[in-house]
Design a protein around this motif. Structure first.
Motif, PDB file in Angstrom:
ATOM      1  N   MET A   1       0.835  -1.179   0.000  1.00  0.00           N
ATOM      2  CA  MET A   1       0.000   0.000   0.000  1.00  0.00           C
ATOM      3  C   MET A   1       0.881   1.243   0.000  1.00  0.00           C
ATOM      4  N   ASN A   2       0.459   2.237  -0.731  1.00  0.00           N
ATOM      5  CA  ASN A   2       1.207   3.484  -0.801  1.00  0.00           C
ATOM      6  C   ASN A   2       0.427   4.601  -0.138  1.00  0.00           C
ATOM      7  N   PHE A   3       0.686   4.798   1.125  1.00  0.00           N
ATOM      8  CA  PHE A   3       0.052   5.874   1.868  1.00  0.00           C
ATOM      9  C   PHE A   3       0.679   7.200   1.493  1.00  0.00           C
ATOM     10  N   GLU A   4      -0.127   8.241   1.502  1.00  0.00           N
ATOM     11  CA  GLU A   4       0.334   9.600   1.243  1.00  0.00           C
ATOM     12  C   GLU A   4       0.175  10.407   2.522  1.00  0.00           C
ATOM     13  N   VAL A   5       1.244  11.072   2.935  1.00  0.00           N
ATOM     14  CA  VAL A   5       1.178  11.941   4.106  1.00  0.00           C
ATOM     15  C   VAL A   5       0.481  13.228   3.673  1.00  0.00           C
ATOM     16  N   ASN A   6      -0.670  13.509   4.291  1.00  0.00           N
ATOM     17  CA  ASN A   6      -1.462  14.702   3.961  1.00  0.00           C
ATOM     18  C   ASN A   6      -1.084  15.900   4.807  1.00  0.00           C
ATOM     19  N   ASP A   7      -0.869  15.662   6.098  1.00  0.00           N
ATOM     20  CA  ASP A   7      -0.663  16.767   7.010  1.00  0.00           C
ATOM     21  C   ASP A   7       0.219  16.324   8.167  1.00  0.00           C
ATOM     22  N   VAL A   8       1.160  17.171   8.520  1.00  0.00           N
ATOM     23  CA  VAL A   8       1.997  16.946   9.697  1.00  0.00           C
ATOM     24  C   VAL A   8       1.831  18.171  10.579  1.00  0.00           C
ATOM     25  N   SER A   9       1.280  17.970  11.757  1.00  0.00           N
ATOM     26  CA  SER A   9       1.130  19.067  12.703  1.00  0.00           C
ATOM     27  C   SER A   9       1.975  18.760  13.932  1.00  0.00           C
ATOM     28  N   ARG A  10       1.963  19.623  14.901  1.00  0.00           N
ATOM     29  CA  ARG A  10       2.798  19.379  16.077  1.00  0.00           C
ATOM     30  C   ARG A  10       2.264  18.258  16.959  1.00  0.00           C
ATOM     31  N   GLY A  11       1.030  17.780  16.693  1.00  0.00           N
ATOM     32  CA  GLY A  11       0.457  16.737  17.527  1.00  0.00           C
ATOM     33  C   GLY A  11      -0.017  15.491  16.809  1.00  0.00           C
ATOM     34  N   GLU A  54     -13.853   3.768  12.769  1.00  0.00           N
ATOM     35  CA  GLU A  54     -13.771   2.626  13.683  1.00  0.00           C
ATOM     36  C   GLU A  54     -13.380   1.303  13.040  1.00  0.00           C
ATOM     37  N   ASP A  55     -13.006   1.296  11.774  1.00  0.00           N
ATOM     38  CA  ASP A  55     -12.465   0.074  11.178  1.00  0.00           C
ATOM     39  C   ASP A  55     -11.033  -0.097  11.664  1.00  0.00           C
ATOM     40  N   ALA A  56     -10.704  -1.281  12.140  1.00  0.00           N
ATOM     41  CA  ALA A  56      -9.365  -1.542  12.672  1.00  0.00           C
ATOM     42  C   ALA A  56      -8.349  -1.673  11.543  1.00  0.00           C
ATOM     43  N   LEU A  57      -7.146  -1.192  11.809  1.00  0.00           N
ATOM     44  CA  LEU A  57      -6.026  -1.373  10.878  1.00  0.00           C
ATOM     45  C   LEU A  57      -5.458  -2.772  11.059  1.00  0.00           C
ATOM     46  N   THR A  58      -5.093  -3.414   9.960  1.00  0.00           N
ATOM     47  CA  THR A  58      -4.410  -4.704  10.053  1.00  0.00           C
ATOM     48  C   THR A  58      -2.941  -4.455  10.390  1.00  0.00           C
ATOM     49  N   GLU A  59      -2.230  -5.486  10.783  1.00  0.00           N
ATOM     50  CA  GLU A  59      -0.799  -5.344  11.078  1.00  0.00           C
ATOM     51  C   GLU A  59      -0.029  -4.889   9.836  1.00  0.00           C
ATOM     52  N   ASN A  60      -0.389  -5.411   8.666  1.00  0.00           N
ATOM     53  CA  ASN A  60       0.267  -4.980   7.419  1.00  0.00           C
ATOM     54  C   ASN A  60       0.009  -3.509   7.139  1.00  0.00           C
ATOM     55  N   GLU A  61      -1.220  -3.060   7.361  1.00  0.00           N
ATOM     56  CA  GLU A  61      -1.535  -1.645   7.153  1.00  0.00           C
ATOM     57  C   GLU A  61      -0.747  -0.762   8.117  1.00  0.00           C
ATOM     58  N   LYS A  62      -0.624  -1.199   9.369  1.00  0.00           N
ATOM     59  CA  LYS A  62       0.153  -0.446  10.354  1.00  0.00           C
ATOM     60  C   LYS A  62       1.609  -0.318   9.908  1.00  0.00           C
ATOM     61  N   GLN A  63       2.182  -1.396   9.421  1.00  0.00           N
ATOM     62  CA  GLN A  63       3.575  -1.362   8.946  1.00  0.00           C
ATOM     63  C   GLN A  63       3.712  -0.448   7.737  1.00  0.00           C
ATOM     64  N   ASP A  64       2.711  -0.441   6.861  1.00  0.00           N
ATOM     65  CA  ASP A  64       2.733   0.449   5.694  1.00  0.00           C
ATOM     66  C   ASP A  64       2.652   1.920   6.116  1.00  0.00           C
ATOM     67  N   VAL A  65       1.850   2.218   7.144  1.00  0.00           N
ATOM     68  CA  VAL A  65       1.758   3.579   7.669  1.00  0.00           C
ATOM     69  C   VAL A  65       3.112   4.004   8.235  1.00  0.00           C
ATOM     70  N   ILE A  66       3.731   3.138   9.023  1.00  0.00           N
ATOM     71  CA  ILE A  66       5.040   3.431   9.618  1.00  0.00           C
ATOM     72  C   ILE A  66       6.081   3.671   8.529  1.00  0.00           C
ATOM     73  N   SER A  67       6.067   2.846   7.501  1.00  0.00           N
ATOM     74  CA  SER A  67       7.011   3.010   6.390  1.00  0.00           C
ATOM     75  C   SER A  67       6.799   4.335   5.674  1.00  0.00           C
ATOM     76  N   ALA A  68       5.545   4.713   5.461  1.00  0.00           N
ATOM     77  CA  ALA A  68       5.251   5.979   4.776  1.00  0.00           C
ATOM     78  C   ALA A  68       5.718   7.174   5.607  1.00  0.00           C
ATOM     79  N   ILE A  69       5.513   7.106   6.919  1.00  0.00           N
ATOM     80  CA  ILE A  69       5.961   8.194   7.794  1.00  0.00           C
ATOM     81  C   ILE A  69       7.483   8.261   7.803  1.00  0.00           C
ATOM     82  N   ARG A  70       8.118   7.112   7.930  1.00  0.00           N
ATOM     83  CA  ARG A  70       9.590   7.073   7.932  1.00  0.00           C
ATOM     84  C   ARG A  70      10.147   7.670   6.634  1.00  0.00           C
TER      85      ARG A  70
END
Length: 83
Positions: A1-11, A54-70
């Motif tokens: 999955m290719n997540f796109e970072v939309n917004d980075v705020s201080r929180g 309220e849909d839960a993220l799968t472990e693969n989706e969580k890893q994809d989010v972390i990779s996109a942020i990194r």
């Protein structure tokens, strides 16, 4: 999955993929040296999609989010920490 970072705020950081949106809590830091993190991500906040609600993220989706942020922070020459 290719997540796109939309917004980075201080929180938080908001990402999307297609029609789905996810929000990850974190904290911007004032790094006093180039080798110190400029942002910390709270991994315990990475559980559910914002849209669809309220849909839960799968472990693969969580890893994809972390990779996109990194990748986002690497591309901007910043260091990020995950807790």
């Amino acid at each position: 999955m290719n997540f796109e970072v939309n917004d980075v705020s201080r929180g938080d950081i908001c990402l999307k993929i297609e029609y789905k949106h996810v929000r990850v809590l974190g904290e911007a830091l004032a790094a006093s040296a180039p080798n110190e993190p400029s942002y910390v991500i709270y991994l315990n906040s990475l559980n559910n999609w914002e849209v669809p609600p309220e849909d839960a993220l799968t472990e693969n989706e969580k890893q994809d989010v972390i990779s996109a942020i990194r990748k986002y922070f690497q591309d901007h020459g910043s260091i990020i920490d995950f807790e």
